[in-house]
Design a protein around this motif. Structure first.
Motif, short mmCIF file in Angstrom:
data_model
loop_
_atom_site.label_atom_id
_atom_site.label_comp_id
_atom_site.label_asym_id
_atom_site.label_seq_id
_atom_site.Cartn_x
_atom_site.Cartn_y
_atom_site.Cartn_z
N THR A 14 0.83 -1.21 0.00
CA THR A 14 0.00 0.00 0.00
C THR A 14 0.86 1.26 0.00
O THR A 14 0.34 2.36 -0.13
N LYS A 15 2.20 1.09 0.14
CA LYS A 15 3.12 2.23 0.24
C LYS A 15 3.72 2.65 -1.09
O LYS A 15 3.64 3.81 -1.48
N SER A 16 4.40 1.70 -1.77
CA SER A 16 5.15 2.07 -2.99
C SER A 16 5.58 0.82 -3.75
O SER A 16 5.52 -0.29 -3.22
N VAL A 40 12.21 -6.73 -11.99
CA VAL A 40 10.79 -6.42 -12.09
C VAL A 40 10.33 -6.70 -13.52
O VAL A 40 10.81 -6.09 -14.47
N LYS A 41 9.40 -7.63 -13.64
CA LYS A 41 8.85 -7.97 -14.94
C LYS A 41 7.71 -7.00 -15.30
O LYS A 41 7.57 -6.61 -16.45
N ASP A 42 6.91 -6.64 -14.29
CA ASP A 42 5.75 -5.80 -14.56
C ASP A 42 5.37 -5.05 -13.29
O ASP A 42 5.71 -5.47 -12.19
N GLN A 43 4.68 -3.93 -13.47
CA GLN A 43 4.17 -3.14 -12.36
C GLN A 43 2.72 -2.76 -12.65
O GLN A 43 2.38 -2.52 -13.80
N GLU A 44 1.91 -2.70 -11.59
CA GLU A 44 0.53 -2.28 -11.73
C GLU A 44 0.15 -1.47 -10.50
O GLU A 44 0.78 -1.61 -9.45
N VAL A 45 -0.87 -0.66 -10.63
CA VAL A 45 -1.44 -0.01 -9.45
C VAL A 45 -2.91 -0.39 -9.35
O VAL A 45 -3.58 -0.62 -10.36
N ALA A 46 -3.39 -0.48 -8.11
CA ALA A 46 -4.81 -0.68 -7.86
C ALA A 46 -5.40 0.69 -7.54
O ALA A 46 -4.81 1.47 -6.79
N ILE A 47 -6.56 0.97 -8.12
CA ILE A 47 -7.19 2.27 -7.95
C ILE A 47 -8.59 2.07 -7.38
O ILE A 47 -9.34 1.20 -7.82
N ASP A 48 -8.93 2.91 -6.38
CA ASP A 48 -10.26 2.89 -5.78
C ASP A 48 -10.74 4.33 -5.65
O ASP A 48 -10.04 5.16 -5.06
N GLY A 50 -10.71 6.65 -7.77
CA GLY A 50 -9.78 7.58 -8.40
C GLY A 50 -8.46 7.76 -7.68
O GLY A 50 -7.65 8.59 -8.07
N LYS A 51 -8.23 6.99 -6.62
CA LYS A 51 -6.97 7.12 -5.87
C LYS A 51 -6.21 5.79 -5.90
O LYS A 51 -6.80 4.72 -5.85
N VAL A 52 -4.90 5.90 -5.96
CA VAL A 52 -4.04 4.70 -5.93
C VAL A 52 -4.08 4.13 -4.51
O VAL A 52 -3.79 4.83 -3.54
N VAL A 53 -4.44 2.84 -4.42
CA VAL A 53 -4.54 2.19 -3.11
C VAL A 53 -3.58 1.02 -2.97
O VAL A 53 -3.46 0.45 -1.89
N GLY A 54 -2.90 0.63 -4.05
CA GLY A 54 -1.96 -0.48 -3.97
C GLY A 54 -0.98 -0.48 -5.12
O GLY A 54 -1.29 -0.01 -6.22
#
Length: 67
Positions: A14-16, A40-48, A50-54
């Motif tokens: 949840t930090k970075s 690192v093969k891939d990166q993603e963010v989870a959004i809830d 409209g805000k990045v949560v993960g």
């Protein structure tokens, strides 16, 4: 002769992204012996709402096989 194996793991923070990488390597080190590297093969963010949560990373971890 040295033989290594590469395995793929995912880690979420949840930090970075950096924290997700550190957590993933720390956890892999508890299970796998002789860790030698990771990338690192891939990166993603989870959004809830409209805000990045993960922050999620897919890591390829290299470890040397033992006899």
């Amino acid at each position: 002769m040295t033989v290594a194996r590469i395995t793929e793991i995912s880690s979420i923070s949840t930090k970075s992204f950096e924290d997700a990488i550190v957590q993933g390597v720390d956890r892999a080190n508890k299970t796998l012996n002789n860790l030698k590297g990771a990338w690192v093969k891939d990166q993603e963010v989870a959004i809830d709402n409209g805000k990045v949560v993960g922050y999620k990373v897919i890591l390829k971890v290299t470890f040397v096989l033992t006899e």
